[in-house]
Design a protein around this motif. Structure first.
Motif, PDB file in Angstrom:
ATOM      1  N   PHE A  27       0.798  -1.218   0.000  1.00 43.98           N
ATOM      2  CA  PHE A  27       0.000   0.000   0.000  1.00 43.98           C
ATOM      3  C   PHE A  27       0.838   1.279   0.000  1.00 43.98           C
ATOM      4  CE2 PHE A  27      -2.271  -3.371   2.127  1.00 43.98           C
ATOM      5  CZ  PHE A  27      -3.486  -3.364   1.459  1.00 43.98           C
ATOM      6  N   GLU A  28       0.173   2.349  -0.407  1.00 47.05           N
ATOM      7  CA  GLU A  28       0.697   3.699  -0.274  1.00 47.05           C
ATOM      8  C   GLU A  28      -0.437   4.513   0.331  1.00 47.05           C
ATOM      9  OE1 GLU A  28       1.409   6.584  -3.750  1.00 47.05           O
ATOM     10  OE2 GLU A  28       3.367   5.649  -3.344  1.00 47.05           O
ATOM     11  N   ALA A  29      -0.119   5.387   1.259  1.00 41.40           N
ATOM     12  CA  ALA A  29      -1.158   6.159   1.944  1.00 41.40           C
ATOM     13  C   ALA A  29      -0.855   7.643   1.871  1.00 41.40           C
ATOM     14  CB  ALA A  29      -1.237   5.722   3.408  1.00 41.40           C
ATOM     15  N   ASP A  30      -1.931   8.432   1.737  1.00 38.38           N
ATOM     16  CA  ASP A  30      -1.802   9.877   1.864  1.00 38.38           C
ATOM     17  C   ASP A  30      -2.919  10.346   2.804  1.00 38.38           C
ATOM     18  OD1 ASP A  30      -4.207  10.266   0.389  1.00 38.38           O
ATOM     19  OD2 ASP A  30      -3.108  10.425  -1.490  1.00 38.38           O
ATOM     20  N   ASP A  31      -3.143  11.623   2.893  1.00 36.96           N
ATOM     21  CA  ASP A  31      -4.128  12.143   3.847  1.00 36.96           C
ATOM     22  C   ASP A  31      -5.572  11.859   3.464  1.00 36.96           C
ATOM     23  OD1 ASP A  31      -2.097  13.134   5.398  1.00 36.96           O
ATOM     24  OD2 ASP A  31      -2.193  15.147   4.549  1.00 36.96           O
ATOM     25  N   HIS A  32      -5.806  11.429   2.234  1.00 33.72           N
ATOM     26  CA  HIS A  32      -7.173  11.276   1.773  1.00 33.72           C
ATOM     27  C   HIS A  32      -7.563   9.837   1.446  1.00 33.72           C
ATOM     28  CE1 HIS A  32      -7.311  15.593   1.653  1.00 33.72           C
ATOM     29  NE2 HIS A  32      -6.213  15.591   0.930  1.00 33.72           N
ATOM     30  N   HIS A  33      -6.648   9.076   0.863  1.00 33.49           N
ATOM     31  CA  HIS A  33      -6.955   7.710   0.459  1.00 33.49           C
ATOM     32  C   HIS A  33      -5.700   6.848   0.485  1.00 33.49           C
ATOM     33  CE1 HIS A  33     -10.243   9.964  -1.528  1.00 33.49           C
ATOM     34  NE2 HIS A  33     -10.950   8.927  -1.118  1.00 33.49           N
ATOM     35  N   CYS A  34      -5.925   5.574   0.552  1.00 34.18           N
ATOM     36  CA  CYS A  34      -4.845   4.614   0.407  1.00 34.18           C
ATOM     37  C   CYS A  34      -5.038   3.928  -0.934  1.00 34.18           C
ATOM     38  CB  CYS A  34      -4.879   3.588   1.535  1.00 34.18           C
ATOM     39  SG  CYS A  34      -4.633   4.336   3.152  1.00 34.18           S
ATOM     40  N   VAL A  36      -3.452   0.550  -3.547  1.00 36.21           N
ATOM     41  CA  VAL A  36      -2.609  -0.626  -3.750  1.00 36.21           C
ATOM     42  C   VAL A  36      -1.590  -0.263  -4.821  1.00 36.21           C
ATOM     43  CG1 VAL A  36      -2.554  -3.029  -4.470  1.00 36.21           C
ATOM     44  CG2 VAL A  36      -4.477  -2.185  -3.114  1.00 36.21           C
ATOM     45  N   VAL A  37      -0.298  -0.323  -4.462  1.00 30.63           N
ATOM     46  CA  VAL A  37       0.755   0.034  -5.411  1.00 30.63           C
ATOM     47  C   VAL A  37       1.650  -1.146  -5.773  1.00 30.63           C
ATOM     48  CG1 VAL A  37       0.813   2.494  -4.860  1.00 30.63           C
ATOM     49  CG2 VAL A  37       2.225   0.918  -3.553  1.00 30.63           C
ATOM     50  N   ASN A  38       1.671  -2.176  -4.947  1.00 26.89           N
ATOM     51  CA  ASN A  38       2.482  -3.371  -5.204  1.00 26.89           C
ATOM     52  C   ASN A  38       1.653  -4.632  -4.955  1.00 26.89           C
ATOM     53  OD1 ASN A  38       5.112  -2.108  -5.719  1.00 26.89           O
ATOM     54  ND2 ASN A  38       4.987  -1.478  -3.570  1.00 26.89           N
ATOM     55  N   PRO A  39       0.636  -4.883  -5.781  1.00 28.07           N
ATOM     56  CA  PRO A  39      -0.235  -6.030  -5.517  1.00 28.07           C
ATOM     57  C   PRO A  39       0.486  -7.374  -5.555  1.00 28.07           C
ATOM     58  CG  PRO A  39      -0.653  -5.130  -7.695  1.00 28.07           C
ATOM     59  CD  PRO A  39       0.274  -4.171  -6.999  1.00 28.07           C
ATOM     60  N   ASP A  40       1.547  -7.484  -6.339  1.00 26.51           N
ATOM     61  CA  ASP A  40       2.280  -8.754  -6.416  1.00 26.51           C
ATOM     62  C   ASP A  40       3.056  -9.069  -5.149  1.00 26.51           C
ATOM     63  OD1 ASP A  40       1.322  -9.176  -8.977  1.00 26.51           O
ATOM     64  OD2 ASP A  40       3.067  -8.269  -9.937  1.00 26.51           O
ATOM     65  N   ALA A  41       3.268  -8.072  -4.300  1.00 29.97           N
ATOM     66  CA  ALA A  41       3.976  -8.282  -3.041  1.00 29.97           C
ATOM     67  C   ALA A  41       3.068  -8.857  -1.953  1.00 29.97           C
ATOM     68  CB  ALA A  41       4.596  -6.973  -2.556  1.00 29.97           C
ATOM     69  N   CYS A  42       1.768  -8.832  -2.177  1.00 26.16           N
ATOM     70  CA  CYS A  42       0.807  -9.301  -1.173  1.00 26.16           C
ATOM     71  C   CYS A  42       1.057 -10.768  -0.842  1.00 26.16           C
ATOM     72  CB  CYS A  42      -0.616  -9.107  -1.683  1.00 26.16           C
ATOM     73  SG  CYS A  42      -1.879  -9.662  -0.522  1.00 26.16           S
ATOM     74  N   ILE A  43       1.113 -11.074   0.456  1.00 27.20           N
ATOM     75  CA  ILE A  43       1.321 -12.451   0.911  1.00 27.20           C
ATOM     76  C   ILE A  43       0.012 -13.111   1.347  1.00 27.20           C
ATOM     77  CG2 ILE A  43       3.730 -12.036   1.517  1.00 27.20           C
ATOM     78  CD1 ILE A  43       2.823 -11.866   4.477  1.00 27.20           C
ATOM     79  N   GLY A  44      -1.101 -12.390   1.232  1.00 21.40           N
ATOM     80  CA  GLY A  44      -2.410 -12.958   1.540  1.00 21.40           C
ATOM     81  C   GLY A  44      -2.723 -13.119   3.009  1.00 21.40           C
ATOM     82  N   CYS A  45      -2.082 -12.359   3.869  1.00 25.69           N
ATOM     83  CA  CYS A  45      -2.303 -12.504   5.315  1.00 25.69           C
ATOM     84  C   CYS A  45      -3.647 -11.930   5.770  1.00 25.69           C
ATOM     85  CB  CYS A  45      -1.167 -11.871   6.095  1.00 25.69           C
ATOM     86  SG  CYS A  45      -1.097 -10.061   5.978  1.00 25.69           S
ATOM     87  N   MET A  46      -4.228 -11.044   4.967  1.00 32.04           N
ATOM     88  CA  MET A  46      -5.530 -10.426   5.214  1.00 32.04           C
ATOM     89  C   MET A  46      -5.551  -9.463   6.396  1.00 32.04           C
ATOM     90  SD  MET A  46      -8.029 -13.597   4.168  1.00 32.04           S
ATOM     91  CE  MET A  46      -9.491 -12.616   4.341  1.00 32.04           C
ATOM     92  N   GLU A  47      -4.389  -9.095   6.913  1.00 32.24           N
ATOM     93  CA  GLU A  47      -4.336  -8.145   8.026  1.00 32.24           C
ATOM     94  C   GLU A  47      -4.920  -6.790   7.631  1.00 32.24           C
ATOM     95  OE1 GLU A  47      -3.514  -8.475  11.306  1.00 32.24           O
ATOM     96  OE2 GLU A  47      -3.458 -10.614  10.847  1.00 32.24           O
ATOM     97  N   CYS A  48      -4.725  -6.389   6.382  1.00 30.00           N
ATOM     98  CA  CYS A  48      -5.261  -5.112   5.918  1.00 30.00           C
ATOM     99  C   CYS A  48      -6.789  -5.121   5.978  1.00 30.00           C
ATOM    100  CB  CYS A  48      -4.778  -4.798   4.509  1.00 30.00           C
ATOM    101  SG  CYS A  48      -5.163  -6.059   3.271  1.00 30.00           S
ATOM    102  N   GLU A  49      -7.379  -6.196   5.492  1.00 28.30           N
ATOM    103  CA  GLU A  49      -8.843  -6.306   5.479  1.00 28.30           C
ATOM    104  C   GLU A  49      -9.402  -6.320   6.895  1.00 28.30           C
ATOM    105  OE1 GLU A  49     -12.003  -8.870   2.962  1.00 28.30           O
ATOM    106  OE2 GLU A  49     -10.527 -10.052   4.056  1.00 28.30           O
ATOM    107  N   VAL A  50      -8.784  -7.087   7.763  1.00 29.18           N
ATOM    108  CA  VAL A  50      -9.245  -7.221   9.141  1.00 29.18           C
ATOM    109  C   VAL A  50      -9.103  -5.912   9.919  1.00 29.18           C
ATOM    110  CG1 VAL A  50      -8.757  -8.376  11.338  1.00 29.18           C
ATOM    111  CG2 VAL A  50      -8.775  -9.693   9.220  1.00 29.18           C
TER     112      VAL A  50
END
Length: 62
Positions: A27-34, A36-50
């Motif tokens: 992810f990349e975050a700014d003051d308004h929105h986050c 997804v900038v590196n989707p291939d790096a995702c390991i599927g842990c689902m911590e972001c969703e939770v």
């Protein structure tokens, strides 16, 4: 699997960026929105969703 952000619901809190254990960060975050900038790096842990306080992230199949 990869995360998808509902930009209409995202409040830009940065929880997804801060909790993501992947290198490089998915992810990349700014003051308004986050975003997804590196989707291939995702390991599927689902911590972001939770840990999204507004349920703006969901994991989708590639």
């Amino acid at each position: 699997m990869r995360p998808e952000i509902d930009k209409d619901n995202c409040i830009g809190c940065g929880n997804c960026y801060n909790i993501c254990p992947a290198e490089p960060n998915v992810f990349e975050a700014d003051d308004h929105h986050c975003q997804v900038v590196n989707p291939d790096a995702c390991i599927g842990c689902m911590e972001c969703e939770v840990n999204c306080p507004v349920s703006a992230i969901r994991m989708i199949d590639d």
